[in-house]
Design a protein around this motif. Structure first.
Motif, PDB file in Angstrom:
ATOM      1  N   TYR A 278      26.855   9.182  14.433  1.00  0.00           N
ATOM      2  CA  TYR A 278      26.409  10.278  13.566  1.00  0.00           C
ATOM      3  C   TYR A 278      25.213   9.821  12.721  1.00  0.00           C
ATOM      4  O   TYR A 278      25.163   8.679  12.268  1.00  0.00           O
ATOM      5  CB  TYR A 278      27.496  10.699  12.562  1.00  0.00           C
ATOM      6  CG  TYR A 278      28.900  10.841  13.080  1.00  0.00           C
ATOM      7  CD1 TYR A 278      29.180  11.297  14.371  1.00  0.00           C
ATOM      8  CD2 TYR A 278      29.985  10.533  12.249  1.00  0.00           C
ATOM      9  CE1 TYR A 278      30.482  11.428  14.811  1.00  0.00           C
ATOM     10  CE2 TYR A 278      31.293  10.661  12.696  1.00  0.00           C
ATOM     11  CZ  TYR A 278      31.535  11.102  13.977  1.00  0.00           C
ATOM     12  OH  TYR A 278      32.825  11.220  14.416  1.00  0.00           O
ATOM     13  N   GLY A 280      23.188  11.272   9.251  1.00  0.00           N
ATOM     14  CA  GLY A 280      23.332  12.283   8.191  1.00  0.00           C
ATOM     15  C   GLY A 280      22.323  12.114   7.080  1.00  0.00           C
ATOM     16  O   GLY A 280      21.868  11.004   6.790  1.00  0.00           O
ATOM     17  N   TYR A 300      23.262  17.511   6.029  1.00  0.00           N
ATOM     18  CA  TYR A 300      23.161  17.825   7.453  1.00  0.00           C
ATOM     19  C   TYR A 300      23.586  16.597   8.244  1.00  0.00           C
ATOM     20  O   TYR A 300      23.191  15.466   7.931  1.00  0.00           O
ATOM     21  CB  TYR A 300      21.719  18.209   7.801  1.00  0.00           C
ATOM     22  CG  TYR A 300      21.497  18.414   9.278  1.00  0.00           C
ATOM     23  CD1 TYR A 300      21.820  19.624   9.882  1.00  0.00           C
ATOM     24  CD2 TYR A 300      20.993  17.382  10.074  1.00  0.00           C
ATOM     25  CE1 TYR A 300      21.636  19.806  11.248  1.00  0.00           C
ATOM     26  CE2 TYR A 300      20.801  17.557  11.436  1.00  0.00           C
ATOM     27  CZ  TYR A 300      21.133  18.778  12.028  1.00  0.00           C
ATOM     28  OH  TYR A 300      20.962  18.955  13.375  1.00  0.00           O
ATOM     29  N   ILE A 301      24.403  16.819   9.255  1.00  0.00           N
ATOM     30  CA  ILE A 301      24.862  15.710  10.106  1.00  0.00           C
ATOM     31  C   ILE A 301      24.740  16.142  11.565  1.00  0.00           C
ATOM     32  O   ILE A 301      25.053  17.287  11.910  1.00  0.00           O
ATOM     33  CB  ILE A 301      26.340  15.336   9.808  1.00  0.00           C
ATOM     34  CG1 ILE A 301      26.519  14.956   8.336  1.00  0.00           C
ATOM     35  CG2 ILE A 301      26.801  14.186  10.700  1.00  0.00           C
ATOM     36  CD1 ILE A 301      27.977  14.757   7.922  1.00  0.00           C
ATOM     37  N   GLN A 302      24.291  15.232  12.389  1.00  0.00           N
ATOM     38  CA  GLN A 302      24.314  15.491  13.830  1.00  0.00           C
ATOM     39  C   GLN A 302      24.671  14.202  14.554  1.00  0.00           C
ATOM     40  O   GLN A 302      24.597  13.114  13.988  1.00  0.00           O
ATOM     41  CB  GLN A 302      22.966  16.007  14.314  1.00  0.00           C
ATOM     42  CG  GLN A 302      21.835  14.973  14.262  1.00  0.00           C
ATOM     43  CD  GLN A 302      20.593  15.471  14.975  1.00  0.00           C
ATOM     44  OE1 GLN A 302      20.161  16.599  14.761  1.00  0.00           O
ATOM     45  NE2 GLN A 302      20.015  14.620  15.822  1.00  0.00           N
ATOM     46  N   LYS A 327      27.587  16.828  21.985  1.00  0.00           N
ATOM     47  CA  LYS A 327      26.618  16.638  20.900  1.00  0.00           C
ATOM     48  C   LYS A 327      26.905  17.725  19.873  1.00  0.00           C
ATOM     49  O   LYS A 327      27.094  18.886  20.253  1.00  0.00           O
ATOM     50  CB  LYS A 327      25.188  16.772  21.420  1.00  0.00           C
ATOM     51  CG  LYS A 327      24.756  15.574  22.242  1.00  0.00           C
ATOM     52  CD  LYS A 327      23.351  15.718  22.732  1.00  0.00           C
ATOM     53  CE  LYS A 327      22.987  14.462  23.527  1.00  0.00           C
ATOM     54  NZ  LYS A 327      21.756  14.637  24.289  1.00  0.00           N
ATOM     55  N   ASN A 329      26.283  19.336  15.655  1.00  0.00           N
ATOM     56  CA  ASN A 329      25.596  19.299  14.364  1.00  0.00           C
ATOM     57  C   ASN A 329      26.328  20.205  13.379  1.00  0.00           C
ATOM     58  O   ASN A 329      27.179  21.025  13.760  1.00  0.00           O
ATOM     59  CB  ASN A 329      24.104  19.635  14.472  1.00  0.00           C
ATOM     60  CG  ASN A 329      23.821  21.087  14.804  1.00  0.00           C
ATOM     61  OD1 ASN A 329      24.616  21.971  14.516  1.00  0.00           O
ATOM     62  ND2 ASN A 329      22.682  21.336  15.447  1.00  0.00           N
ATOM     63  N   ALA A 331      26.301  21.423   8.826  1.00  0.00           N
ATOM     64  CA  ALA A 331      25.706  21.270   7.494  1.00  0.00           C
ATOM     65  C   ALA A 331      26.506  22.069   6.478  1.00  0.00           C
ATOM     66  O   ALA A 331      27.355  22.901   6.848  1.00  0.00           O
ATOM     67  CB  ALA A 331      24.259  21.760   7.505  1.00  0.00           C
ATOM     68  N   TYR A 353      29.566  24.423  11.556  1.00  0.00           N
ATOM     69  CA  TYR A 353      29.879  23.298  12.431  1.00  0.00           C
ATOM     70  C   TYR A 353      29.733  23.788  13.862  1.00  0.00           C
ATOM     71  O   TYR A 353      30.431  24.714  14.282  1.00  0.00           O
ATOM     72  CB  TYR A 353      31.307  22.808  12.176  1.00  0.00           C
ATOM     73  CG  TYR A 353      31.769  21.755  13.167  1.00  0.00           C
ATOM     74  CD1 TYR A 353      31.067  20.557  13.332  1.00  0.00           C
ATOM     75  CD2 TYR A 353      32.912  21.943  13.943  1.00  0.00           C
ATOM     76  CE1 TYR A 353      31.476  19.592  14.236  1.00  0.00           C
ATOM     77  CE2 TYR A 353      33.339  20.975  14.847  1.00  0.00           C
ATOM     78  CZ  TYR A 353      32.615  19.806  14.998  1.00  0.00           C
ATOM     79  OH  TYR A 353      33.024  18.848  15.900  1.00  0.00           O
ATOM     80  N   THR A 357      26.308  21.516  20.788  1.00  0.00           N
ATOM     81  CA  THR A 357      24.996  22.156  20.610  1.00  0.00           C
ATOM     82  C   THR A 357      24.338  22.515  21.942  1.00  0.00           C
ATOM     83  O   THR A 357      23.312  23.181  21.961  1.00  0.00           O
ATOM     84  CB  THR A 357      24.041  21.233  19.823  1.00  0.00           C
ATOM     85  OG1 THR A 357      23.957  19.974  20.501  1.00  0.00           O
ATOM     86  CG2 THR A 357      24.531  21.012  18.407  1.00  0.00           C
TER      87      THR A 357
END
Lengths: 438, 277
Positions: A278, A280, A300-302, A327, A329, A331, A353, A357
């Motif tokens: 991850y 972030g 924001y995290i991906q 994958k 992402n 926020a 969430y 993606t």
């Protein structure tokens, strides 16, 4: 009557004799010395007691959901025939023992659902520069802002959906090094943390040889006028866990271009590590405005999150089903407005969430074709994106008591190809919470 | 018998009622050591004028005062700096709405041991000394003698003010000696050859020598006096604050009114602080 009189005389005589003895002893002692000794002794005892601190809070709440038995991240799923419930969301007691440069922390949570240990760690700060410290035990993962932000302080009743899924329970077992120059330093506003963890969360025994690494750097500053303060942080998670089966599914297009999961069933997959990674970034801004203190927060995290066919949650035990790699992402954004200098506070929060993606909308749940030796499986409800808009108001009765009324409006991605998700599910939740904190 | 009991009951109720309606105040003040002597004087005079009032004053530093204010163990936090944003947020979180009052101004005086020949320094030289870059008095026009610099602890508002306004926000040197209170700096400087420190001018004593300061790179040097601070020619001057809860306004207001009155401000001037008027 006579007997009673004899008893009275006897007792009076005894008290007089004892009083004389005590008086005789007292007259030999300098009262100033006695007072000084007592004060010194009391001070020593108070100093020892001051090393121990207790704090805690309870959060009883009443909730109403749109329909019975909904799955929700607003405090756990509702039971099948329930659309309203009283619950003790959290009941914590935290004990901290501090002596010099060491600290011991123990926190438990005891509710109607059971008893669990939340924090259990020791922290040691090196005595030379007092800049580096080592924390060992069960503690909050040093990733992002929301994970480490106490539930007793947080304005919304719960953390965002993503935080709850990728970091269930927030804590993990491991060792962390923190580096922050002392307050006397110009660079005290920078803090760096890095740790090695089991990766299984706090309530689980580790099930594999792989350990996860988490690192975070953040700055916290305020303007000279102390009217504005801000913080910026960057976090990185590099981990994984042992695959319990050889079947590994990844996103790919089938022969007709439909997105689905392609199977890799190489026997060498068994026992290999599936990667969790991850990235972030988070930001916080607090402004002292004439209308009251305003706070804005975002994160924001991906990254890559392995899971199963039915879940994208980080596992707390060895998964025994096939491995699905996705994958993701997500926020969250908070807007907190205190109303002038009243005890009222307005809360708005938006979070999303997206667990996968690489697929969206009607492509989710669409049938896939397995051809030419390739095995495909279709995407499903675990790939649905959710967003939540929460609106609430809090009233701080006093320093101990806070009442919050909060409404979570949950919106799911829809797909005409996925049963049960052709329209938005009725899963909004209204929460009234009273918090007592000490 | 019944009549006596009734009379007794009425007497008790009357006593309790009178006790609660006489307006007697009990105020606790905690925080900045710089403000401490001023608050003590205010309290002493106010209690003489209002015999039913009881005011207790405790030092410890501005940070300590705000911590006590937060946990409800003091009614007034006295501070030599403004409340920080982090403290504001904690107060807000606790549902505590507060009022801020400037009660006087203070000028920070730089002091050295009386044996020291140096009598004036520029801001840049002070920055050099307190960051640890200048370590010998001969580098600033004095004798060949090691500089021993004293500063307050980081919880002190004076510590932060000096760092921001004199040291241009640079770090204190690692060899500096942190003292827990202003009085300790005065004592240490008076007893140590080659020592230098900074204190509120209200703490100035004959046992130490105060230094004239230049903020225009040595063109003009100004002495730390109330008159110079009031005329705004002395540069190291700052406001002193009281913070109290809005809900306690009725209890605190008469005391604040006294402080801001001509009489209160005269006390501030007499003690070596800079009055508002």
């Amino acid at each position: 009557m006579k007997k009673r009189n004899y008893t009275t005389v006897f007792l009076t005589a005894a008290i007089l004799i004892m009083s004389c003895r005590i008086f005789a002893q007292d007259s030999m002692i300098n009262p100033d010395d006695t007072l000084t000794t007592t004060v010194v002794k009391l001070r020593e005892e108070v100093d020892i007691l001051k090393r121990i601190k207790f704090s805690g809070y309870i959060q009883p709440q009443l909730q109403f959901s749109d329909s019975c038995g909904i799955a929700t991240y607003a405090g756990g799923n509702f039971n099948a025939n329930t659309d309203k419930r009283f619950m003790m969301r959290r009941a914590r007691i935290k004990a901290t023992y501090e002596q010099g440069l060491s600290q011991y922390v123990f926190q438990i949570d005891a509710t109607e659902k059971g008893f669990s240990i939340k924090d259990l760690y020791a922290k040691f700060t090196e005595p030379w520069t007092k800049s580096a410290s080592l924390t060992i035990g069960c503690m909050n993962r040093p990733f992002g802002y929301e994970i480490g932000y106490s539930s007793s302080q947080r304005e919304s009743p719960e953390r965002g959906r993503m935080s709850q899924i990728i970091f269930p329970g927030e804590r993990d077992l491991g060792a962390m090094i923190t580096f922050q120059l002392p307050k006397t330093s110009k660079f005290n506003f920078i803090k760096a943390e890095a740790g090695v963890y089991n990766g299984t969360g706090s309530g689980a025994v580790d099930f594999d040889y792989w350990k996860d690494v988490i690192a975070r750097v953040r700055i916290d500053k305020a303007t000279k006028s102390e009217k504005i303060s801000y913080g910026i942080g960057f976090s990185y998670y590099n981990g994984g866990y042992r695959q319990g089966k050889k079947n590994v599914f990844s996103i790919a297009n089938d022969s007709v271009g439909t997105i689905g999961y392609i199977l890799n069933n190489d026997t060498t997959n068994y026992g290999k590590i599936t990667k969790r990674e991850y990235f972030g970034g988070d930001i916080q801004l607090n402004i002292d405005l004439p209308i009251g203190l305003t706070s804005l927060r975002g994160e924001y995290i991906q990254g890559n999150q392995p899971g199963t066919s039915s879940s994208t949650a980080s596992p707390t035990s060895q998964p025994i089903s096939d491995n699905y790699r996705r994958k993701f992402n997500g926020a969250y954004f908070y807007f907190i407005q205190n109303i002038i200098d009243s005890r009222f506070q307005l809360i708005a929060k938006y979070d999303w969430y997206d667990p996968n993606t690489e697929v969206d909308g009607d492509n989710i749940g669409k049938s896939v074709v397995s051809t030419g030796g390739s095995t495909f499986s279709k995407t499903g409800k675990q790939d649905i994106k959710y967003s939540t808009l929460g609106l609430g108001i809090a009233f701080r009765v006093d320093a101990n008591v806070k009442i919050t009324a909060y409404y979570d409006m949950v919106k799911n991605e829809t797909s005409k190809n996925l049963s049960g998700f052709s329209q938005d599910i009725k899963d909004n939740v209204y929460t009234i919470r009273v918090q007592y904190k000490f | 018998m019944k009549r006596i009991n009734l009379v007794t009951l009425i007497a008790i109720i009357a006593t309790v009622t009178v006790a609660f309606t006489t307006g007697d105040t009990n105020i606790k003040i905690k925080g900045s050591d710089t403000v401490l002597p001023l608050s003590q004087k205010f309290a002493e005079v106010y209690m003489k004028k209002n015999p039913g009032s009881k005011i207790t004053v405790v030092g410890g530093g501005s940070g300590v005062g705000f911590a006590s204010f937060l946990d409800g163990t003091t009614d007034i936090a006295m501070a030599s700096r403004k409340v920080k944003m982090s403290e504001k947020m904690k107060l807000q979180d606790a549902g505590k709405s507060y009022k801020e009052v400037i009660i006087a101004y203070d000028a920070l005086s730089v002091i050295v041991n009386p044996k020291n020949k140096v009598s004036q320094l520029t801001r840049e030289q002070l920055e050099g000394i307190f960051t640890g870059k200048i370590t010998n008095w001969k580098d600033v026009g004095g004798a060949d003698q090691k500089i021993i610099a004293y500063c307050r602890e980081s919880s002190s508002g004076t510590y932060e003010f000096f760092k921001e306004h004199v040291m241009n926000n640079k770090n204190y040197g690692s060899t500096l000696l942190n003292m827990p209170a202003t009085g300790a700096i005065v004592q240490s400087v008076s007893q140590t050859d080659g020592a230098i420190g900074y204190i509120g001018i209200a703490y100035l004593e004959k046992s130490v020598k105060d230094i004239k300061v230049s903020y225009d790179k040595g063109k003009t040097y100004v002495e730390a006096t109330v008159a110079n601070a009031k005329a705004k020619t002395y540069p190291i001057t700052r406001p002193l604050y009281y913070y109290y809860l809005a809900k306690d306004e009725n209890k605190i207001k008469p005391f604040i009114t006294f402080i801001l009155s001509n009489e209160g401000q005269k006390l501030a001037g007499d003690l070596g602080y800079v009055p508002l008027k």
